[in-house]
Design a protein around this motif. Structure first.
Motif, PDB file in Angstrom:
ATOM      1  N   VAL A 129      20.992  53.064  -3.630  1.00 24.51           N
ATOM      2  CA  VAL A 129      21.856  51.901  -3.457  1.00 24.51           C
ATOM      3  C   VAL A 129      23.304  52.379  -3.341  1.00 24.51           C
ATOM      4  CG1 VAL A 129      22.524  49.636  -4.316  1.00 24.51           C
ATOM      5  CG2 VAL A 129      20.330  50.621  -5.022  1.00 24.51           C
ATOM      6  N   VAL A 130      23.753  53.117  -4.348  1.00 25.64           N
ATOM      7  CA  VAL A 130      25.183  53.340  -4.482  1.00 25.64           C
ATOM      8  C   VAL A 130      25.732  54.242  -3.372  1.00 25.64           C
ATOM      9  CG1 VAL A 130      26.988  54.186  -6.015  1.00 25.64           C
ATOM     10  CG2 VAL A 130      25.088  52.873  -6.938  1.00 25.64           C
ATOM     11  N   HIS A 131      25.136  55.408  -3.205  1.00 22.77           N
ATOM     12  CA  HIS A 131      25.668  56.311  -2.181  1.00 22.77           C
ATOM     13  C   HIS A 131      25.373  55.809  -0.768  1.00 22.77           C
ATOM     14  CE1 HIS A 131      26.692  60.132  -0.154  1.00 22.77           C
ATOM     15  NE2 HIS A 131      25.713  59.777   0.650  1.00 22.77           N
ATOM     16  N   GLU A 148      25.074  51.471 -14.135  1.00 18.64           N
ATOM     17  CA  GLU A 148      26.415  51.351 -13.563  1.00 18.64           C
ATOM     18  C   GLU A 148      26.380  50.669 -12.190  1.00 18.64           C
ATOM     19  OE1 GLU A 148      28.260  55.066 -12.693  1.00 18.64           O
ATOM     20  OE2 GLU A 148      30.281  54.253 -12.776  1.00 18.64           O
ATOM     21  N   PHE A 149      27.215  49.696 -12.015  1.00 16.91           N
ATOM     22  CA  PHE A 149      27.362  48.867 -10.796  1.00 16.91           C
ATOM     23  C   PHE A 149      26.192  47.915 -10.568  1.00 16.91           C
ATOM     24  CE2 PHE A 149      29.335  53.041  -9.429  1.00 16.91           C
ATOM     25  CZ  PHE A 149      30.578  52.707  -9.912  1.00 16.91           C
ATOM     26  N   LEU A 150      25.057  48.188 -11.186  1.00 17.76           N
ATOM     27  CA  LEU A 150      23.901  47.304 -11.006  1.00 17.76           C
ATOM     28  C   LEU A 150      23.659  46.522 -12.291  1.00 17.76           C
ATOM     29  CD1 LEU A 150      21.458  49.701  -9.110  1.00 17.76           C
ATOM     30  CD2 LEU A 150      23.176  48.148  -8.181  1.00 17.76           C
ATOM     31  N   GLU A 151      24.743  46.114 -12.932  1.00 19.70           N
ATOM     32  CA  GLU A 151      24.621  45.440 -14.227  1.00 19.70           C
ATOM     33  C   GLU A 151      24.155  44.001 -14.102  1.00 19.70           C
ATOM     34  OE1 GLU A 151      27.496  46.863 -13.157  1.00 19.70           O
ATOM     35  OE2 GLU A 151      28.176  48.354 -14.616  1.00 19.70           O
ATOM     36  N   GLN A 152      24.130  43.451 -12.907  1.00 19.31           N
ATOM     37  CA  GLN A 152      23.798  42.037 -12.729  1.00 19.31           C
ATOM     38  C   GLN A 152      22.426  41.723 -13.309  1.00 19.31           C
ATOM     39  OE1 GLN A 152      23.834  44.063  -9.855  1.00 19.31           O
ATOM     40  NE2 GLN A 152      26.049  44.152  -9.809  1.00 19.31           N
ATOM     41  N   PRO A 153      22.288  40.535 -13.938  1.00 20.02           N
ATOM     42  CA  PRO A 153      20.967  40.128 -14.401  1.00 20.02           C
ATOM     43  C   PRO A 153      19.975  40.110 -13.231  1.00 20.02           C
ATOM     44  CG  PRO A 153      22.655  38.654 -15.241  1.00 20.02           C
ATOM     45  CD  PRO A 153      23.335  39.583 -14.289  1.00 20.02           C
ATOM     46  N   THR A 154      18.721  40.367 -13.536  1.00 24.02           N
ATOM     47  CA  THR A 154      17.717  40.455 -12.481  1.00 24.02           C
ATOM     48  C   THR A 154      17.701  39.200 -11.621  1.00 24.02           C
ATOM     49  OG1 THR A 154      16.446  41.795 -14.000  1.00 24.02           O
ATOM     50  CG2 THR A 154      15.287  40.975 -12.058  1.00 24.02           C
ATOM     51  N   ILE A 155      17.923  38.056 -12.270  1.00 22.01           N
ATOM     52  CA  ILE A 155      17.890  36.804 -11.507  1.00 22.01           C
ATOM     53  C   ILE A 155      19.041  36.744 -10.505  1.00 22.01           C
ATOM     54  CG2 ILE A 155      19.104  35.557 -13.362  1.00 22.01           C
ATOM     55  CD1 ILE A 155      17.002  33.266 -12.417  1.00 22.01           C
ATOM     56  N   THR A 156      20.190  37.301 -10.873  1.00 20.95           N
ATOM     57  CA  THR A 156      21.300  37.372  -9.915  1.00 20.95           C
ATOM     58  C   THR A 156      20.933  38.292  -8.756  1.00 20.95           C
ATOM     59  OG1 THR A 156      22.859  37.101 -11.726  1.00 20.95           O
ATOM     60  CG2 THR A 156      23.759  37.864  -9.651  1.00 20.95           C
ATOM     61  N   LYS A 157      20.283  39.404  -9.097  1.00 20.39           N
ATOM     62  CA  LYS A 157      19.880  40.337  -8.037  1.00 20.39           C
ATOM     63  C   LYS A 157      18.941  39.645  -7.052  1.00 20.39           C
ATOM     64  CE  LYS A 157      20.348  44.754 -10.507  1.00 20.39           C
ATOM     65  NZ  LYS A 157      20.203  44.562 -11.957  1.00 20.39           N
ATOM     66  N   LEU A 158      18.008  38.840  -7.611  1.00 18.33           N
ATOM     67  CA  LEU A 158      17.092  38.112  -6.718  1.00 18.33           C
ATOM     68  C   LEU A 158      17.880  37.141  -5.843  1.00 18.33           C
ATOM     69  CD1 LEU A 158      14.147  37.424  -9.195  1.00 18.33           C
ATOM     70  CD2 LEU A 158      14.083  38.874  -7.149  1.00 18.33           C
ATOM     71  N   GLY A 159      18.867  36.474  -6.444  1.00 19.54           N
ATOM     72  CA  GLY A 159      19.715  35.555  -5.680  1.00 19.54           C
ATOM     73  C   GLY A 159      20.427  36.278  -4.546  1.00 19.54           C
ATOM     74  N   LEU A 217      33.330  42.601  -9.446  1.00 19.88           N
ATOM     75  CA  LEU A 217      34.167  41.761  -8.587  1.00 19.88           C
ATOM     76  C   LEU A 217      34.516  42.500  -7.303  1.00 19.88           C
ATOM     77  CD1 LEU A 217      36.699  39.940 -10.964  1.00 19.88           C
ATOM     78  CD2 LEU A 217      34.883  38.921  -9.611  1.00 19.88           C
ATOM     79  N   LEU A 218      34.785  43.792  -7.430  1.00 19.24           N
ATOM     80  CA  LEU A 218      35.078  44.588  -6.240  1.00 19.24           C
ATOM     81  C   LEU A 218      33.919  44.503  -5.246  1.00 19.24           C
ATOM     82  CD1 LEU A 218      36.583  46.814  -4.583  1.00 19.24           C
ATOM     83  CD2 LEU A 218      35.326  48.475  -5.931  1.00 19.24           C
ATOM     84  N   ILE A 219      32.722  44.783  -5.754  1.00 19.33           N
ATOM     85  CA  ILE A 219      31.564  44.786  -4.858  1.00 19.33           C
ATOM     86  C   ILE A 219      31.381  43.412  -4.226  1.00 19.33           C
ATOM     87  CG2 ILE A 219      29.060  45.071  -4.755  1.00 19.33           C
ATOM     88  CD1 ILE A 219      29.413  46.977  -7.231  1.00 19.33           C
ATOM     89  N   VAL A 220      31.494  42.373  -5.074  1.00 14.68           N
ATOM     90  CA  VAL A 220      31.212  41.032  -4.572  1.00 14.68           C
ATOM     91  C   VAL A 220      32.288  40.570  -3.592  1.00 14.68           C
ATOM     92  CG1 VAL A 220      30.903  38.631  -5.234  1.00 14.68           C
ATOM     93  CG2 VAL A 220      29.802  40.410  -6.557  1.00 14.68           C
ATOM     94  N   TRP A 221      33.566  40.879  -3.888  1.00 16.23           N
ATOM     95  CA  TRP A 221      34.577  40.407  -2.935  1.00 16.23           C
ATOM     96  C   TRP A 221      34.466  41.131  -1.608  1.00 16.23           C
ATOM     97  CZ3 TRP A 221      38.872  42.182  -0.260  1.00 16.23           C
ATOM     98  CH2 TRP A 221      39.601  43.287  -0.723  1.00 16.23           C
ATOM     99  N   LEU A 222      34.080  42.415  -1.670  1.00 22.18           N
ATOM    100  CA  LEU A 222      33.879  43.119  -0.404  1.00 22.18           C
ATOM    101  C   LEU A 222      32.690  42.536   0.356  1.00 22.18           C
ATOM    102  CD1 LEU A 222      34.581  46.817  -1.454  1.00 22.18           C
ATOM    103  CD2 LEU A 222      36.099  45.263  -0.231  1.00 22.18           C
ATOM    104  N   LEU A 223      31.630  42.172  -0.380  1.00 25.59           N
ATOM    105  CA  LEU A 223      30.480  41.564   0.307  1.00 25.59           C
ATOM    106  C   LEU A 223      30.875  40.235   0.943  1.00 25.59           C
ATOM    107  CD1 LEU A 223      27.473  42.303  -2.083  1.00 25.59           C
ATOM    108  CD2 LEU A 223      28.108  43.481   0.014  1.00 25.59           C
TER     109      LEU A 223
END
Lengths: 146, 462
Positions: free
Chosen positions: B201-203, B131-142, B59-65
């Motif tokens: 990605v992360v750093h 860690e932090f990249l837990e999103q399903p692959t399909i979400t990542k594609l989205g 949620l942190l990552i997404v709200w910042l995005l």
């Protein structure tokens, strides 16, 4: 900042400087990936290790544990758990017993869920953790407690 | 009263509103986790810790995005002096991203993670469970699709308008963000390689391209609220982001200390990450300098406070707390301890949560048609929210630091055999975790006060 230092110069430092350091970073990355096989003993990755890594990921173990120091800090470090919990002699039987005993249901204590893994899957996980413990990571962690 | 320079800037509104809703969710799950640290079995069945944590960090990552996107939609047209290329595309992408985000979070909450992996066909292209990249692959594609549409929209806007330094830096930051995210699709079986490129990605997000976005937003706000000459502000901005990249790119090395990598990373990582506080220090000087040299008294005092606050808190959290444990001989003991958690909390709040609230504070009154600023009474509430959240975050950081120092002392420094185990150490830290939870509750109060400020209106004078 003095008038002699213009915005144009600042812009050139931004584009030029970052390009310069990106190239160095790419160069070091290229060299590092060439050197890594000496330390990560990738030749020991078996199909069991590979399945173990996928189990590790599919059950989001990193959401509580850390592995080589990254992850969550809620549950113990697992990069050296192989050495901490019995090594060659006892780790596999320890892990099997441990996984099947979850959740411990001790009131107030942090709970590990039961992931209902088969004996074969627990064996794969153990192989992955064993392989991980044998990487040369410059001597981290400082002691057996991780 | 319509005070927007370009009507299409209004597309930022849903992005900002949704960002703040997700922020509330992030804090609630943070409180659940904080309690699980001391009452281990709290909600253990319904919301296991790993789920709460995924929700908290994602949620942190997404709200910042969402916040960054809103910021971009607001400031790029104004800087380019032209309407946004396609407001409709911006709104469509908003809904795509929002629905995908909500579905992903619901997935985390409603089904076991392994089931989520199974039903999203993770085995076809495994990218989950890191860690932090837990999103399903399909979400990542989205996310990639949304990013491409977003960059296209902004790029077209910039092409037809003025190309200011702020716009160019914002754009390079956003392109960098999208490009670096592509490494989330690379998940080799070899854990060392996996982790090496995971840091791309992360750093390179948080200590690289996100700093460009932050710098651009801060510079934009400072031009607006101080009236200082654009030339001066843009020169500073270039210097700061140059420092950020020059230190940050090779600073990635501080993550390669314990990772089957050559030993030279101990030196490269230590030296360059020791330089990483500099751009943040420069940002403090920059913000205070510009505000002191201001040529106008902007009526939005809250926005000015947020701008100064983010510079200071980013310097403390990212700069000082980062430096505390970045040198490799120190990091050997602190790596993966509560010190890391302390640093992470203040750095994310100071640098990124606060910069998003800065632009929201400045832009929302205009988008809502209120004028250059909210009424005085609303600003007083907003500033109470600022201080409550910020002071609470300082205390969260101090308590986690206390926990971290004690953890290193008990668990890491003694020899094997004498060191306490992880779980025994955690019990010894519980006082710090309790205090952190109290500070977390105060943070939530601050957030409620902050959100309430959006609804405060001046009483009509009799």
């Amino acid at each position: 900042m003095s008038e002699k230092f213009t915005k144009g110069m600042a812009r050139n430092i931004y584009y030029g400087g970052s390009m310069f350091f990106i190239l160095i970073f790419l160069g070091l990355t290229f060299h590092t990936t060439k050197e890594m096989p000496k330390r990560d003993h990738r030749h020991n990755i078996t199909e069991s290790v590979e399945r173990g890594k996928h189990l590790w990921e599919q059950n989001n173990c990193i959401g509580c544990h850390s592995l080589i120091g990254e992850g969550a800090y809620f549950a113990p470090e697992l990069a050296n758990v192989y050495n901490r919990r019995g090594g060659e002699a006892g780790f596999k039987s320890f892990l099997n017993g441990w996984m099947n005993a979850q959740p411990l249901n001790i009131p107030g204590r942090r709970q590990m869920p039961n992931f209902h893994l088969t004996d074969e899957e627990i064996n794969d996980l153990a192989e992955f953790l064993k392989w991980t413990s044998e990487m040369d990571v410059n001597g981290w962690p400082p002691n057996i407690e991780g | 009263m319509n005070t927007l320079k370009y009507q299409s800037q209004a597309v930022a509104k849903p992005y900002f509103v949704f960002a703040l809703i997700l922020f509330v969710g992030q804090i609630l799950f943070g409180l659940i986790m904080g309690l699980q640290y001391v009452v281990g079995d709290f909600l253990a069945e319904a919301i296991p810790f790993n789920v709460a944590r995924m929700v908290h960090t994602n949620l942190l990552i997404v709200w910042l995005l969402f916040g960054f996107m809103g910021a971009a939609y607001y400031l790029v047209p104004e800087e380019a002096e032209t309407e946004l290329y396609s407001p409709k595309l911006a709104i469509i992408l908003f809904w795509v991203f929002a629905v995908a985000g909500v579905l992903t979070i619901l997935g985390y909450l409603l089904v076991p993670y392994s089931t989520l992996a199974e039903i999203t066909l993770n085995h076809l292209w495994p990218t989950m469970g890191r860690e932090f990249l837990e999103q399903p692959t399909i979400t990542k594609l989205g996310i990639v699709v949304v990013c491409l549409g977003f960059l296209f929209n902004l790029g077209m806007t910039m092409l037809k308008g003025r190309k200011t330094a702020i716009n160019m830096i914002m754009m390079t930051g956003l392109i960098g963000l999208a490009v670096m995210f592509l490494f989330s699709f690379y998940n080799p079986v070899n854990l060392a390689l996996d982790k090496y490129f995971w840091w791309f990605v992360v750093h390179l997000w948080v200590e690289g391209v996100w700093e460009l976005i932050m710098g651009a937003i801060l510079a934009f706000i400072l031009i607006k609220v101080t009236g200082v000459d654009r030339e001066v502000i843009e020169k500073w901005l270039y210097v700061i982001v140059a420092m950020a990249l020059i230190s940050g790119i090779l600073g990635t090395g501080h993550h390669f200390f314990w990772l089957a990598t050559p030993e030279y990373w101990q030196w490269v990582g230590s030296i360059f990450s020791a330089l990483e506080p500099l751009p943040f220090f420069a940002m403090v000087l920059f913000a205070f300098n510009m505000v002191n040299r201001r040529r106008r008294e902007h009526p939005n005092k809250a926005a000015t406070l947020w701008a100064l606050g983010t510079a200071v808190m980013a310097f403390l959290g990212a700069g000082v707390w980062g430096f505390l444990h970045t040198l490799s001989p120190v990091n050997f003991y602190t790596h993966g301890s509560q010190i890391t958690a302390a640093h992470g909390h203040m750095a994310f709040y100071g640098a990124y949560a606060m910069i998003v609230m800065t632009i929201i504070s400045y832009a929302m009154p205009k988008i809502r048609g209120i004028g250059e600023s909210n009424c005085n009474k609303a600003q007083v509430w907003e500033m109470w929210g600022f201080w409550l959240m910020t002071v609470a975050m300082v205390f969260i950081t101090l308590f986690l630091t206390g926990a971290g120092v004690l953890q290193v002392w008990l668990q890491r420094i003694p020899e094997s055999g004498e060191a306490l185990s992880f779980m025994v150490t955690q019990e010894k830290l519980s006082i710090f975790f309790w205090l952190r939870e109290v500070a977390g509750v105060i943070f939530l109060l601050g957030l409620i006060v902050y959100l309430y400020s959006f609804f405060v209106k001046e009483k009509a004078s009799a």
